[in-house]
Write a protein that holds these residues in place. Structure first.
Motif, PDB file in Angstrom:
ATOM      1  N   ILE A   1      -3.235 -10.865  -6.063  1.00  0.00           N
ATOM      2  CA  ILE A   1      -3.405  -9.435  -5.742  1.00  0.00           C
ATOM      3  C   ILE A   1      -4.651  -8.946  -6.481  1.00  0.00           C
TER       4      ILE A   1
ATOM      5  N   ILE B   1      -3.814   4.881  -7.085  1.00  0.00           N
ATOM      6  CA  ILE B   1      -3.992   5.795  -5.954  1.00  0.00           C
ATOM      7  C   ILE B   1      -3.873   7.241  -6.425  1.00  0.00           C
TER       8      ILE B   1
ATOM      9  N   GLY C   1      -3.873   4.145  -0.382  1.00  0.00           N
ATOM     10  CA  GLY C   1      -4.294   2.955  -1.106  1.00  0.00           C
ATOM     11  C   GLY C   1      -3.778   1.704  -0.431  1.00  0.00           C
TER      12      GLY C   1
ATOM     13  N   ARG D   1      -3.496  -2.541  -0.710  1.00  0.00           N
ATOM     14  CA  ARG D   1      -3.620  -3.753  -1.515  1.00  0.00           C
ATOM     15  C   ARG D   1      -4.323  -4.845  -0.704  1.00  0.00           C
TER      16      ARG D   1
ATOM     17  N   GLY E   1       0.844  -1.198   0.000  1.00  0.00           N
ATOM     18  CA  GLY E   1       0.000   0.000   0.000  1.00  0.00           C
ATOM     19  C   GLY E   1       0.870   1.235   0.000  1.00  0.00           C
TER      20      GLY E   1
ATOM     21  N   GLU F   1      -6.828  -5.254  -9.794  1.00  0.00           N
ATOM     22  CA  GLU F   1      -5.539  -5.732 -10.290  1.00  0.00           C
ATOM     23  C   GLU F   1      -5.778  -7.075 -10.985  1.00  0.00           C
TER      24      GLU F   1
ATOM     25  N   CYS G   1      -4.978  -8.725  -0.624  1.00  0.00           N
ATOM     26  CA  CYS G   1      -4.236  -9.858  -1.178  1.00  0.00           C
ATOM     27  C   CYS G   1      -4.830 -11.191  -0.763  1.00  0.00           C
TER      28      CYS G   1
ATOM     29  N   VAL H   1      -7.142  -3.075  -5.132  1.00  0.00           N
ATOM     30  CA  VAL H   1      -6.566  -1.962  -4.399  1.00  0.00           C
ATOM     31  C   VAL H   1      -7.740  -1.074  -3.971  1.00  0.00           C
TER      32      VAL H   1
ATOM     33  N   TYR I   1       2.724   0.440  -9.521  1.00  0.00           N
ATOM     34  CA  TYR I   1       1.525  -0.331  -9.186  1.00  0.00           C
ATOM     35  C   TYR I   1       1.599  -0.742  -7.720  1.00  0.00           C
ATOM     36  N   PRO I   2       0.636  -0.362  -6.914  1.00  0.00           N
ATOM     37  CA  PRO I   2      -0.643   0.263  -7.246  1.00  0.00           C
ATOM     38  C   PRO I   2      -0.627   1.784  -7.267  1.00  0.00           C
TER      39      PRO I   2
ATOM     40  N   TYR J   1      -4.545  -7.885   4.391  1.00  0.00           N
ATOM     41  CA  TYR J   1      -4.028  -6.571   4.017  1.00  0.00           C
ATOM     42  C   TYR J   1      -3.398  -5.950   5.252  1.00  0.00           C
TER      43      TYR J   1
ATOM     44  N   ILE K   1      -8.968   2.497  -2.059  1.00  0.00           N
ATOM     45  CA  ILE K   1      -8.379   3.824  -1.916  1.00  0.00           C
ATOM     46  C   ILE K   1      -9.315   4.756  -1.166  1.00  0.00           C
TER      47      ILE K   1
END
Length: 444
Positions: free
Chosen positions: A390, A286, A319, A321, A227, A361, A323, A393, A281-282, A422, A395
């Motif tokens: 993944i 964001i 942001g 991620r 993130g 993603e 997972c 994301v 990325y990411p 996360y 935000i």
């Protein structure tokens, strides 16, 4: 902006969310992914193509998402008169070859940390024994994106680095053909980046804080990124003393896209670590949360050498991620058992195609019959795609970092995805790091 044809070209399916956003803004999109294992990413969200070269005449704007040869393709197509977002062979080298990137910074008058490139593990071990200190081990070439191989030395005499190098030689020597030892510096890790339109940097610029370790508190294996927190700003001392000196060279190259420089800073100075000469990325997802300018217009303008007059929101973006197993590791059996084709469910209904603040993603959209062709937002179900684990994301944006953070985590609570995990501390670094950066004068 008039309706345009956008062709997105990817190696591993990184840029699907941007392609989807551009399609949502009313443009025609085709998306190519080279890696067959990742080929189902963004299915059902955007139209796909198996032969992007054949679609070049159709495209008004071509967007490349990575380095590793894309820069050469982008240069060739620009020479043919196409509007392209992408690098050059030179800017690919800035990222791919960390030693070259450091040499270029030094040649442009930017301070760098002492470093040395090696292709022989024995010679590297001998060097550390002769020059005891704390070092960072940074793989180059093929394995540079295996982020867990980056090792930050802890022992003042370098003994832990020696142990790691000897272990890497046994486990990775067949693939890790070159690597760098860089003197470790303590301070705040912060990155600064900006879009480039082929002639000059586009302002404002972006200051961001990546959270790379798997677990809260910045512990565990390196993941690349779990993130990021960030904000847009007028050029600061951090930007002027790192990226600005490269502006003329990037203009000579005709670079078009986003470029970012990760740094360690302290009260003694700014020490750049590595370039990202492409979208992050990411990070790029964001960044969109802080942009008022439509993404399609931004991409079309810089591809055609125009200043996009980038308009941004005041405040901060966070942001996170989301997972699934086996991320950040590669284990096909674990992925198939726990994550492949898992359904992404939202507790609250949402209008339009995208839940607020949610970016894809490794996700596809599947219809009731299991097909990804002609799927509508109303009848499609989001499923986990690709191989990495993944999928999303999420935000948030706010006037303060805490407000942006709170919005991001409220949005995650709306997601039902078995086995998801996360970090719950993205943005916490700003409390201390922001104070230090302000006190040192780097954000002025």
């Amino acid at each position: 902006m008039d309706r345009r044809n956008f062709l997105f070209v990817s190696i591993d399916g990184l840029v699907g969310d941007l392609a989807w956003q551009v399609r949502q803004e009313g443009h025609d999109v085709r998306y190519a992914i080279d890696n067959e294992d990742e080929g189902d990413i963004a299915d059902g969200f955007v139209a796909k193509t198996d032969d992007w070269e054949a679609d070049v005449p159709w495209a008004d704007v071509i967007v490349f998402d990575d380095v590793f040869g894309h820069g050469t393709n982008a240069e060739r197509l620009r020479a043919e008169g196409k509007a392209v977002v992408g690098g050059t062979a030179y800017t690919d080298r800035l990222e791919e070859e960390k030693g070259f990137g450091q040499e270029e910074l030094a040649d442009h008058g930017v301070n760098i940390l002492p470093r040395r490139q090696f292709s022989d593990f024995g010679k590297a071990v001998e060097f550390v024994r002769d020059n005891p200190a704390r070092y960072v081990v940074k793989p180059s070439g093929e394995v540079q994106n295996v982020k867990r191989l980056v090792y930050v030395g802890q022992d003042d005499d370098g003994s832990d680095v020696i142990d790691v190098l000897q272990a890497y030689e046994k486990a990775w020597g067949h693939r890790m053909k070159s690597f760098e030892l860089q003197r470790r510096a303590d301070g705040v890790e912060v990155a600064v980046g900006a879009f480039f339109d082929g002639d000059a940097f586009v302002e404002p610029v972006n200051v961001n804080f990546e959270h790379k370790k798997l677990f809260p508190g910045n512990v565990g294996p390196a993941t690349g990124e779990m993130g990021t927190s960030m904000f847009w700003t007028e050029p600061t001392a951090l930007f002027e003393r790192t990226l600005r000196p490269l502006e003329d060279t990037l203009a000579e190259e005709g670079y078009v896209g986003y470029i970012d420089l990760n740094c360690i800073v302290n009260g003694r100075g700014i020490y750049p670590l590595e370039f990202t000469s492409r979208f992050g990325y990411p990070g790029i997802f964001i960044q969109q949360a802080g942009m008022k300018t439509p993404l399609s217009r931004l991409l079309a303008d810089i591809a055609n050498g125009r200043d996009p007059d980038l308009q941004v929101h005041r405040g901060f973006q966070v942001g996170v991620r989301v997972c699934l197993p086996p991320f950040p590791f590669d284990d096909e059996a674990t992925f198939v058992e726990n994550s492949k084709n898992a359904a992404v469910v939202f507790r609250e209904a949402f209008e339009g195609e995208r839940p607020p603040g949610v970016h894809i993603e490794d996700v596809k959209r599947v219809g009731p019959d299991g097909s990804t062709e002609g799927v509508t937002p109303a009848d499609g179900q989001w499923r986990v795609a690709g191989t990495s684990g993944i999928p999303l994301v999420v935000i948030g944006r706010g006037a303060s970092m805490r407000a942006a953070q709170a919005q991001a985590y409220r949005r995650i609570e709306d997601i039902i995805l078995p086995n998801m995990y996360y970090r719950d501390d993205i943005g916490d670094r700003w409390v201390d790091d922001g104070d230090r950066l302000h006190s040192w004068g780097y954000l002025r």
